[in-house]
Design an enzyme around this catalytic site. Structure first.
Site, mmCIF file in Angstrom:
data_model
loop_
_atom_site.group_PDB
_atom_site.id
_atom_site.type_symbol
_atom_site.label_atom_id
_atom_site.label_comp_id
_atom_site.label_asym_id
_atom_site.label_seq_id
_atom_site.Cartn_x
_atom_site.Cartn_y
_atom_site.Cartn_z
ATOM 1 N N ASP A 29 0.943 13.379 -4.022
ATOM 2 C CA ASP A 29 1.278 13.343 -2.585
ATOM 3 C C ASP A 29 1.899 12.038 -2.067
ATOM 4 O OD1 ASP A 29 0.033 15.768 -2.867
ATOM 5 O OD2 ASP A 29 -1.562 15.406 -1.426
ATOM 6 N N GLU A 77 1.486 17.861 -0.698
ATOM 7 C CA GLU A 77 0.595 18.663 0.158
ATOM 8 C C GLU A 77 1.429 19.258 1.278
ATOM 9 O OE1 GLU A 77 -2.775 16.650 1.879
ATOM 10 O OE2 GLU A 77 -3.343 18.404 3.054
ATOM 11 N N LYS A 134 1.082 22.170 -3.072
ATOM 12 C CA LYS A 134 -0.328 22.569 -2.958
ATOM 13 C C LYS A 134 -0.726 22.672 -1.482
ATOM 14 C CE LYS A 134 -2.094 17.825 -3.557
ATOM 15 N NZ LYS A 134 -2.842 17.670 -2.318
ATOM 16 N N THR A 163 -4.379 10.186 -0.998
ATOM 17 C CA THR A 163 -5.190 8.997 -0.823
ATOM 18 C C THR A 163 -6.362 9.019 -1.808
ATOM 19 O OG1 THR A 163 -6.607 10.017 0.896
ATOM 20 C CG2 THR A 163 -4.629 8.867 1.646
ATOM 21 N N CYS A 167 -7.071 13.351 -1.610
ATOM 22 C CA CYS A 167 -6.378 14.220 -2.567
ATOM 23 C C CYS A 167 -6.494 13.743 -4.008
ATOM 24 C CB CYS A 167 -4.924 14.393 -2.143
ATOM 25 S SG CYS A 167 -4.788 15.352 -0.610
HETATM 26 N N1 TIU Z 1 -2.877 13.581 0.174
HETATM 27 C C1 TIU Z 1 -3.964 13.400 0.899
HETATM 28 O O1 TIU Z 1 -4.840 12.621 0.564
HETATM 29 N N2 TIU Z 1 -4.020 14.079 2.094
HETATM 30 C C2 TIU Z 1 -4.753 13.663 3.178
HETATM 31 O O2 TIU Z 1 -4.857 14.370 4.183
HETATM 32 N N3 TIU Z 1 -5.321 12.436 3.074
HETATM 33 C C3 TIU Z 1 -6.000 11.746 4.042
HETATM 34 O O3 TIU Z 1 -6.526 10.688 3.719
HETATM 35 N N4 TIU Z 1 -6.056 12.217 5.269
#
Ligand code: TIU
Length: 226
Positions: A29, A77, A134, A163, A167
Site C-alpha cells: 500500500d 488498498e 485488496k 502502515t 496493513c
Molecule cells: N494500508 C493501510 O495501512 N491502511 C490504513 O488504513 N492504515 C492506517 O493506518 N489507517
C-alpha cells in the site's frame, strides 16, 4: 540472475534463513493517498513524514531485488468504483466527514483508478510485477495472493510498506497462518504513530518470532549482494 543459494540474514529474534528462489518482496500500500502531502492521510491530520521516510529504503531494496531477478508484488488498498466491495462496517469506521468513496484531495478516496489510489511514482510497479488490489487491510483476504504465491512456490516474504500496525501487520499475521516465513525490514515500514510502529515491530519478533523476523534493509541488501 537468480541466486539459488540460501544465506543467513541478521535479524531478530534470530537469523533468518533466506532462500532467494522461494522468497518474494511484498510491498504493502505505498499509495499516494497514504504518503503524499495533500492526500487523504494528511487530510485526516496525520504526519506523512513518518511514512515518507520509508520511500528511499524501499527504493533501494526494490532496485536490488529487481536486479537479482526475484519475485516482486505490490498491493493497493481500495474499492470498486461502485463500492460494491465496501462493507458497511468499513465505510462507517473512522467517523470522518469525508470517507472511503467520497471525493477527496486526489480523487475519490480509496477507489481503484483514482489518482490517490495509485502507487507513489518512486515505486511504480514494472509491467512484469504483480499488483494485488485488496479491499481489506490484509493482503490475503478476498484476493488471489495466496494462489499466486503457491504457483511460484514462494514460502518466504519480505514485507514492507505502510502502515506498520495496520496493513503490514494484518498481512504478516495472515501470511504466518498460511505457512509463510515473514521478514520485516524496520526502516521499510512506517506508521503515522511512532509508538504503534515500535509496538508493531516488537509484537512480530516477540515470543521467539511469533509472527516472523525483524531486520534492517541493509542486512537484506548485503545478502542480495553476496
Ligand atoms: N494500508 C493501510 O495501512 N491502511 C490504513 O488504513 N492504515 C492506517 O493506518 N489507517
Amino acid at each position: 540472475m537468480k541466486s539459488l543459494f540460501p544465506s543467513l540474514i541478521a535479524a531478530e529474534p534470530y537469523a533468518f534463513t533466506f532462500v532467494p528462489a522461494a522468497c518474494a518482496l511484498l510491498i504493502i500500500d505505498m499509495q499516494r493517498d497514504f504518503l503524499e502531502p495533500g492526500g487523504f492521510g494528511e487530510m485526516l491530520g496525520n504526519d506523512v513524514s513518518q511514512l515518507r521516510r520509508t520511500i528511499a529504503p524501499n527504493q533501494a531494496l526494490l532496485a536490488q531485488w529487481r536486479a537479482a531477478g526475484l519475485t516482486v508484488l505490490h498491493t493497493r488498498e481500495g474499492h470498486r468504483p461502485d463500492l460494491s466491495d465496501l462493507t458497511p462496517a468499513k465505510k462507517m469506521r473512522g467517523q470522518t466527514a469525508t470517507g472511503i468513496g467520497d471525493p477527496g484531495p486526489m480523487g475519490r478516496i480509496l477507489v481503484r483508478g483514482e489518482p490517490g489510489h495509485a502507487i507513489i511514482p518512486e515505486l511504480t510497479p514494472r509491467p512484469t510485477e504483480i499488483v494485488i488490489d485488496k479491499p481489506g487491510k490484509g493482503a490475503f483476504w478476498d484476493t488471489d495472493l495466496h494462489g499466486i504465491l503457491q504457483a511460484r512456490q514462494i514460502r518466504q516474504l519480505v514485507v514492507t510498506g505502510v502502515t506498520t500496525e495496520v496493513c503490514v501487520h494484518t498481512t504478516v499475521r495472515e501470511a504466518n497462518d498460511r505457512g509463510y516465513d515473514c521478514l520485516v525490514p524496520s526502516d521499510c515500514v512506517g506508521s503515522y504513530f511512532p509508538e504503534f510502529h515500535a509496538a508493531g515491530l516488537a509484537m512480530i519478533k516477540a515470543q521467539g518470532g511469533i509472527f516472523g523476523w525483524v531486520t534492517h534493509s541493509q542486512s537484506i541488501l548485503t545478502a542480495l549482494a553476496s
